[in-house]
Scaffold this motif. Sequence first.
Motif, short mmCIF file in Angstrom:
data_model
loop_
_atom_site.label_atom_id
_atom_site.label_comp_id
_atom_site.label_asym_id
_atom_site.label_seq_id
_atom_site.Cartn_x
_atom_site.Cartn_y
_atom_site.Cartn_z
N GLU A 40 -10.13 1.36 1.47
CA GLU A 40 -10.90 0.49 0.58
C GLU A 40 -10.79 -0.98 0.99
OE1 GLU A 40 -13.39 -0.47 -2.65
OE2 GLU A 40 -12.83 1.53 -1.97
N VAL A 41 -9.57 -1.40 1.33
CA VAL A 41 -9.35 -2.83 1.61
C VAL A 41 -9.54 -3.15 3.09
CG1 VAL A 41 -7.79 -3.09 -0.34
CG2 VAL A 41 -6.84 -2.56 1.91
N GLY A 42 -9.63 -2.12 3.95
CA GLY A 42 -9.87 -2.35 5.36
C GLY A 42 -8.70 -3.00 6.08
N LEU A 43 -7.49 -2.66 5.66
CA LEU A 43 -6.30 -3.24 6.28
C LEU A 43 -5.39 -2.13 6.81
CD1 LEU A 43 -5.40 -5.95 3.59
CD2 LEU A 43 -6.49 -6.34 5.82
N SER A 44 -4.50 -2.52 7.70
CA SER A 44 -3.54 -1.56 8.24
C SER A 44 -2.44 -1.29 7.21
CB SER A 44 -2.91 -2.10 9.51
OG SER A 44 -2.09 -3.23 9.21
N ALA A 45 -1.73 -0.18 7.42
CA ALA A 45 -0.62 0.15 6.53
C ALA A 45 0.42 -0.96 6.54
CB ALA A 45 0.00 1.47 6.96
N GLY A 46 0.70 -1.52 7.71
CA GLY A 46 1.70 -2.58 7.80
C GLY A 46 1.30 -3.80 6.99
N ALA A 47 0.02 -4.15 7.02
CA ALA A 47 -0.45 -5.32 6.29
C ALA A 47 -0.30 -5.12 4.78
CB ALA A 47 -1.91 -5.60 6.63
N VAL A 48 -0.59 -3.91 4.31
CA VAL A 48 -0.50 -3.64 2.88
C VAL A 48 0.95 -3.52 2.43
CG1 VAL A 48 -1.03 -1.96 1.06
CG2 VAL A 48 -2.78 -2.58 2.75
N TYR A 49 1.76 -2.80 3.21
CA TYR A 49 3.16 -2.58 2.82
C TYR A 49 3.98 -3.87 2.90
CZ TYR A 49 2.45 2.44 2.54
OH TYR A 49 2.01 3.69 2.17
N ARG A 50 3.46 -4.86 3.54
CA ARG A 50 4.13 -6.16 3.53
C ARG A 50 4.18 -6.73 2.10
NH1 ARG A 50 2.19 -11.60 6.90
NH2 ARG A 50 3.85 -12.97 6.14
N TYR A 51 3.17 -6.37 1.31
CA TYR A 51 3.07 -6.90 -0.05
C TYR A 51 3.54 -5.90 -1.11
CZ TYR A 51 0.17 -10.46 2.15
OH TYR A 51 -0.28 -11.48 2.96
N PHE A 52 3.27 -4.63 -0.86
CA PHE A 52 3.60 -3.60 -1.86
C PHE A 52 4.23 -2.41 -1.15
CE2 PHE A 52 -0.13 -5.93 -3.36
CZ PHE A 52 0.32 -6.38 -4.59
N ARG A 53 5.37 -1.94 -1.67
CA ARG A 53 6.08 -0.85 -1.01
C ARG A 53 5.45 0.51 -1.23
NH1 ARG A 53 12.12 -2.11 -3.03
NH2 ARG A 53 10.92 -2.56 -4.93
N GLY A 54 4.52 0.59 -2.17
CA GLY A 54 3.87 1.87 -2.42
C GLY A 54 2.94 1.80 -3.61
N LYS A 55 2.43 2.96 -3.98
CA LYS A 55 1.45 3.03 -5.06
C LYS A 55 2.03 2.59 -6.40
CE LYS A 55 -0.25 7.03 -6.41
NZ LYS A 55 -1.04 8.29 -6.44
N GLU A 56 3.30 2.94 -6.65
CA GLU A 56 3.92 2.57 -7.92
C GLU A 56 3.96 1.05 -8.09
OE1 GLU A 56 5.05 4.43 -10.53
OE2 GLU A 56 4.06 6.10 -9.53
N GLU A 57 4.25 0.34 -7.01
CA GLU A 57 4.28 -1.13 -7.10
C GLU A 57 2.88 -1.68 -7.34
OE1 GLU A 57 6.21 -3.46 -4.19
OE2 GLU A 57 8.22 -2.72 -4.70
N LEU A 58 1.89 -1.07 -6.72
CA LEU A 58 0.51 -1.51 -6.95
C LEU A 58 0.11 -1.29 -8.41
CD1 LEU A 58 -1.38 -0.22 -3.79
CD2 LEU A 58 -1.37 -2.58 -4.63
N ILE A 59 0.44 -0.12 -8.94
CA ILE A 59 0.12 0.17 -10.34
C ILE A 59 0.82 -0.83 -11.25
CG2 ILE A 59 0.41 1.85 -12.20
CD1 ILE A 59 0.17 4.05 -10.03
N GLY A 60 2.09 -1.11 -10.97
CA GLY A 60 2.84 -2.06 -11.79
C GLY A 60 2.23 -3.45 -11.76
N ALA A 61 1.81 -3.90 -10.59
CA ALA A 61 1.22 -5.23 -10.46
C ALA A 61 -0.11 -5.32 -11.20
CB ALA A 61 1.03 -5.59 -8.99
N ILE A 62 -0.93 -4.26 -11.08
CA ILE A 62 -2.21 -4.25 -11.77
C ILE A 62 -2.01 -4.21 -13.28
CG2 ILE A 62 -4.26 -2.82 -12.21
CD1 ILE A 62 -4.14 -2.07 -9.20
N ALA A 63 -1.05 -3.41 -13.73
CA ALA A 63 -0.77 -3.33 -15.16
C ALA A 63 -0.29 -4.67 -15.70
CB ALA A 63 0.28 -2.25 -15.42
N SER A 64 0.61 -5.31 -14.99
CA SER A 64 1.12 -6.61 -15.44
C SER A 64 0.00 -7.63 -15.54
CB SER A 64 2.20 -7.11 -14.47
OG SER A 64 3.32 -6.25 -14.49
#
Length: 209
Positions: A40-64
Amino acid sequence: MARVSQEHLDARRRQILDGAARCFARNGFHATSMQDVLTEVGLSAGAVYRYFRGKEELIGAIASEAFAGIRGAFEEASRATPPPTPDVLLGAVLRLFLEERVEGADRQAFARLIVQVWTETLRNEKLAATLSEGYQGMRAAWTTLVTAYRDSGLLRADVPADHVARTLIAAAQGFIAQQALFGDVTAEVLEDGLRGLMSMSVPGDATAA
């Protein structure tokens, strides 16, 4: 190596969160994989994991962000002096949070994402704590406003302020749920409905204003 600016880092984080939110709104948290987010975001795994360690962290950030957005919209709308009546205030909050933030059909997807966040708190203790904190803050803020309504003679004094506050929060939550399920409601619907209820009086009730 050139140093990456904070502005660039913030923009990249925003890109990831927005893309993940679109994925979650379409397919739900549990049916969405990290590979879906990467695509969806058109980025590599390394680029995304630099900011979020996984789906749970993404969910937490969106919820917050969702919880903070609701509270921020409420606080912005309630700064008027004297505070607007509940129909006007709730209408302003929902416009700030839903209508001005997203466009057209995306509003239903955004509302669905909020409902998913609520359900996710039933299994995620960290999210549940975040939601509880936001809810308690909203109750306190609404209770202060309800007390002001009562002190000014706009509201009868025989109902606890916290009960009124919780009912108004429930009205906003119900509006978001309707938007998520049906996608055919606007802030004007809630405003008109509340205004109509506020105009009711009980025949023979001397305490009704």
